[in-house]
Design an enzyme around this catalytic site. Structure first.
Site, PDB file in Angstrom:
ATOM      1  CE1 TYR A 435      34.527  45.947  42.332  1.00 41.87           C
ATOM      2  CE2 TYR A 435      33.247  46.124  44.339  1.00 41.87           C
ATOM      3  CZ  TYR A 435      33.912  46.713  43.301  1.00 41.87           C
ATOM      4  OH  TYR A 435      33.954  48.072  43.227  1.00 41.87           O
ATOM      5  CD  GLU A 436      30.351  42.496  38.124  1.00 42.32           C
ATOM      6  OE1 GLU A 436      29.944  42.894  39.236  1.00 42.32           O
ATOM      7  OE2 GLU A 436      29.615  41.968  37.287  1.00 42.32           O
ATOM      8  N   GLY A 437      33.724  38.824  39.662  1.00 44.91           N
ATOM      9  CA  GLY A 437      34.582  37.757  39.145  1.00 44.91           C
ATOM     10  C   GLY A 437      36.031  38.110  39.400  1.00 44.91           C
TER      11      GLY A 437
END
Lengths: 585, 585
Positions: A435-437
């Site tokens: 997550y978060e890229g």
């Protein structure tokens, strides 16, 4: 093996001796009145207690019980609500928040350490306040004063919570395809309609309102704009009004992080307020992302620290086999820490975790300088924040999985049993690589934008700083210094190779990015280890100094050359990666 | 992305073209009448169907529902019992079992492929029959004819199940400390009392009896003996008699493998029968272990194959971003397989999985030769089984975690959601690095006993065979052949360094074992890739031939040098691993 013992001595060492926080803070007008080492140490001490006494007890049951979606309610596990309330009352949500709007205004250099402790004790809990702090940061940076006045104090106080609503079913890594729509209303607000998935803390019972930062498209625009969309509308006097067409469709059932609500969000003509300029929503989001990505890196770091404590305690207690050279005590069974392979695992976890902590404090310092310094110092910090953010996110979380898995391995069969607790850290930390890229996206950002985007200028500048730093080390072994310097020289050569060929071989960056980021991470940790061992050599606690030297030697012996391995992969280019036709996969 | 498609073409290729099963089988008297390629292919085909249609549908619900301990019963998830019954009726449990006692007598070269399919579709289910087959193998090798007559036919038919009861709370990797006791009874049997933990399939409702192989100590002996202890006693006429003082204390709640019953077993004056000679129980167990360890390796392999199928299907469907060189179809979004980083992950999984399958078939062949050949051929196979078993177990399962994690990464956020299915493979495969001897223990067995135990003689012999094999390759790139040969030469140099210093530095083997095993594994896969690409070059299916060449090139470019990285770690010795005092950890 538990309760959690925060690594306070190491934290103080990094702030005070390695990265010279006192001088940094004194030189920044915004910090000089706000924080000094005494304040910082008091905060760390209090955070250590709260993490151990308030957060850690929630962790296991949170995993067993999970979040429940019942009717219209998202119910967190037993104890979360009370703990969150106590946590928020302590001002922790607003620790690094803007003082003008009720935050404590503390530096990120300090905040990263507090976050790490949260992740060492309860990942799910810590995410709720991390998201809230992130949303507040974005509002503070880009929203109107009116929105700031209305929302920031309640976010910093933890009375309201924040969420970032980006992903849609068909738009994850590639946000161009989002379909959520924003229609202008007569009063200057917008009507938001659409669906989002994977919204961490999208709804829950910890706070009385959830403030969503939602990416959506304005009519006749392909650009993406950012909107503040409260779950419950806020009246002119600041009191809560009516519901706002924001509902949870469902929650996800996940591998881990079970006490964190991951929501499908639906907006049905919900009222929202534009943040920043139209079609510039991604730019606004990216401001926050530098912080959030570092925060997610801290999850990997904190989990590695937890794994080290659990595994090293176990290794000193568990009797099995005798030392290869004969039992040091003449016993028929020794603690397994006598075995080279167990030591190898523990030293690896420790070497990666302590260097990771150095990376997080160093990156935090650059964030502080980027925000509070001026002129050249600020401009350089902005460049370094850009360079280091994807590394902090990806390298810390990849090592987070490595180290928790290694810690689990030390436990043998017991590591696979839920009751032991370490398998939860493996499951919880796994998402941090995604997550978060995803870490692949981070690596492409690093190599494609940060390293070759300016034709290797910032990286070259950074390597010059590393070499200058190495030259100042008085206690470090000259061979070690030369080795680290050489690895950075190879890294620059490779970066230039990529830069020189990136147009001719358009798939080169994407194909080699992960290996390049890993090569950089292992090289950087080599520098940090020499730096730490050097700075520790005069430490009043001689055991502490000796520990740093032992682990630094191990790192130089056993781990640094991973950097060269990854560089050798990069230097093989993209040919064998791109050759096979897609249909043959 | 599913249903599971067994890699039948690859399996046939390995048997027929790479490792020449038809000739091997013809030359072994016990095999010549039993099996030929047509039979083998028919079996593989049927196994593929059963794995897809019978096992795979159990997998997800098995994970959700788990095993339940209710009163005295261990209840497997819905459908397991019916499926097991059908599976057993097909003769699959006795596939490689002794024909004289009702087994099908099939070669292990074939059996490994059937096992792999089971693990690709349902780990928990496959463990039940794997344990039963393992127990039968041990009984067949070491028990009296009377015990064989009584127990083997019912084990091969799946009517009864088997379990291996070794670990006790204080005796895991180090079995010297076991406390279970066996008292001789007047009729020649023994009374067994004690407790065991982590007993896979210790009890369940799939079979009407569970046959335990229990390690225990005879009075006045520190040696460990092996006993057959049925859950329900068997009457002289073969019918089931009374209960036998074997009870389940509890079942473990684990990270994964939730449909597999992991039991705490209690023996209270249970009647048991000695297998093999007194105080020689570990020797008997180790016969079985060569098979079981390979079987556990197959779990890692099968899970990697599942991950590849799921991830590559997803990568060909999921639209996100466009290719770096511009969309090949001019679309606004391409399938993510256009991205170098996604290809890197998929190629890595595929390269490790297909070479892993080669390793498993090759090791299976050595097991067949060790069992059914004679004279020098047999003696050499025994040496190679010894050498390769710890590698197969550890390297296949370590790569099992790597590849399932990588497959999960291809899915992005969806990979973390239980419904997607791949996270279950990550959780299920994790235990394979631990049980049946942790991978650290395997590596110490490999380097300490198998490599340096005979002063590197067997490894030297093996490397000579590799070089002879390389010399026979007609299609392979000469540089590639030289590279692989050089890596093996470095490996031998390093092995001799360890051997020369093992007495002076007693911690050297333990400290360097894991890196040495990894170095060997990556080198061996390099050889297998050249071998496979060469053998495939004339394949009638030109796509198949091209695939092998593409993946071989990728392996040589990107993965082989991991071998050298690990060797460089070994060459750093044990100094920095052993230096730090235990109390400083």
């Amino acid at each position: 093996m538990y309760p959690y013992q925060a690594p306070l001595k190491d934290m103080q060492f990094l702030l005070e001796n390695v990265f010279d926080a006192p001088t940094t803070w004194q030189q920044l007008p915004a910090m000089a009145e706000t924080v000094d080492m005494d304040t910082a140490l008091a905060i760390l001490d209090e955070s250590a207690k709260i993490s151990r006494d308030l957060l850690q007890p929630l962790n296991r049951n949170g995993d067993e019980q999970g979040v429940v979606h019942s009717g219209n309610d998202i119910i967190t596990p037993d104890g979360f609500k009370e703990a969150y309330s106590q946590f928020a009352e302590g001002g922790w949500v607003g620790l690094c928040g803007e003082a003008d709007f009720g935050g404590m205004g503390m530096p990120k250099m300090l905040g990263v350490l507090v976050d790490e402790m949260g992740y060492s004790t309860c990942n799910s809990f810590t995410l709720y306040n991390s998201l809230t702090a992130g949303a507040a940061l974005c509002i503070n940076a880009h929203a109107t004063d009116e929105l700031k006045q209305t929302y920031l104090p309640n976010l910093y106080s933890g009375q309201w919570a924040g969420a970032m609503d980006m992903t849609e079913p068909h738009a994850g890594s590639d946000l161009r395809g989002i379909r959520s729509k924003a229609e202008p209303l007569e009063d200057g607000s917008y009507s938001i309609t659409g669906n989002k998935i994977f919204i961490t803390g999208g709804d829950h019972d910890l706070a009385e309102n959830v403030i969503h930062l939602v990416l959506a498209k304005l009519p006749d625009s392909n650009g993406i704009s950012l909107f503040l969309v409260p779950k419950i509308r806020v009246n002119a006097d600041g009191s809560l009004g009516e519901a706002n067409g924001v509902t949870v469709g469902s929650i996800e059932h996940k591998m881990g992080l079970k006490a964190s609500a991951t929501c499908v969000m639906n907006y049905d003509n919900a009222v929202g307020y534009l943040i920043g300029r139209p079609a510039r929503g991604l730019v606004c989001m990216f401001t926050m992302m530098n912080y959030e990505r570092l925060a997610i890196g801290l999850q990997g770091l904190g989990n590695g620290q937890a794994a080290y404590q659990m595994a090293s305690d176990y290794a000193k207690e568990r009797l099995q086999g005798v030392a290869a050279a004969g039992s040091p005590t003449g016993a028929t069974s020794d603690p397994i820490i006598v075995h080279g392979d167990v030591r190898r695992m523990l030293l690896t976890i420790r070497a990666l975790t302590e260097a990771g902590r150095a990376l997080s404090v160093y990156t935090g310092k650059q964030l502080d300088l980027a925000k509070y310094a001026s002129d050249d110092v600020q401009a350089k910090a902005v460049r370094y924040v850009g360079l280091l953010t994807p590394v902090s996110k990806a390298f810390l979380t990849d090592r987070g999985l490595d180290t928790t898995v290694m810690g689990q391995q030390v436990f043998g069969g017991h590591g696979y049993i839920r009751e032991t607790g370490i398998e939860q850290f493996v499951r919880d930390t796994r998402i941090a690589q995604i997550y978060e890229g995803t870490n692949g996206i981070q690596a492409i950002d690093f190599l494609g934008r940060k390293v070759t985007g300016d034709n290797v200028a910032t990286l070259t500048e950074f390597v010059a700083d590393v070499n200058a730093g190495l030259a100042e080390l008085t206690q470090a072994n000259a061979d070690h210094k030369a080795t680290v310097s050489n690895v950075f020289a190879e890294l620059l050569t490779t970066a230039n190779y990529i830069n020189d060929n990136k147009h001719e071989q358009p798939a080169l960056v994407n194909s080699c990015a992960v290996d390049f980021l890993d090569a950089f991470g292992y090289a950087l940790y080599g520098y940090f280890w020499l730096l730490m061992a050097d700075k520790a050599s005069g430490h009043e606690d001689t055991t502490f100094a000796a520990q740093k030297q032992y682990v630094a030697d191990f790192y130089m012996d056993k781990l640094l050359s991973k950097s060269q391995y990854h560089l050798s992969q990069v230097n093989q280019g993209d040919k064998s990666i791109m050759a096979m036709p897609a249909e043959m996969f």
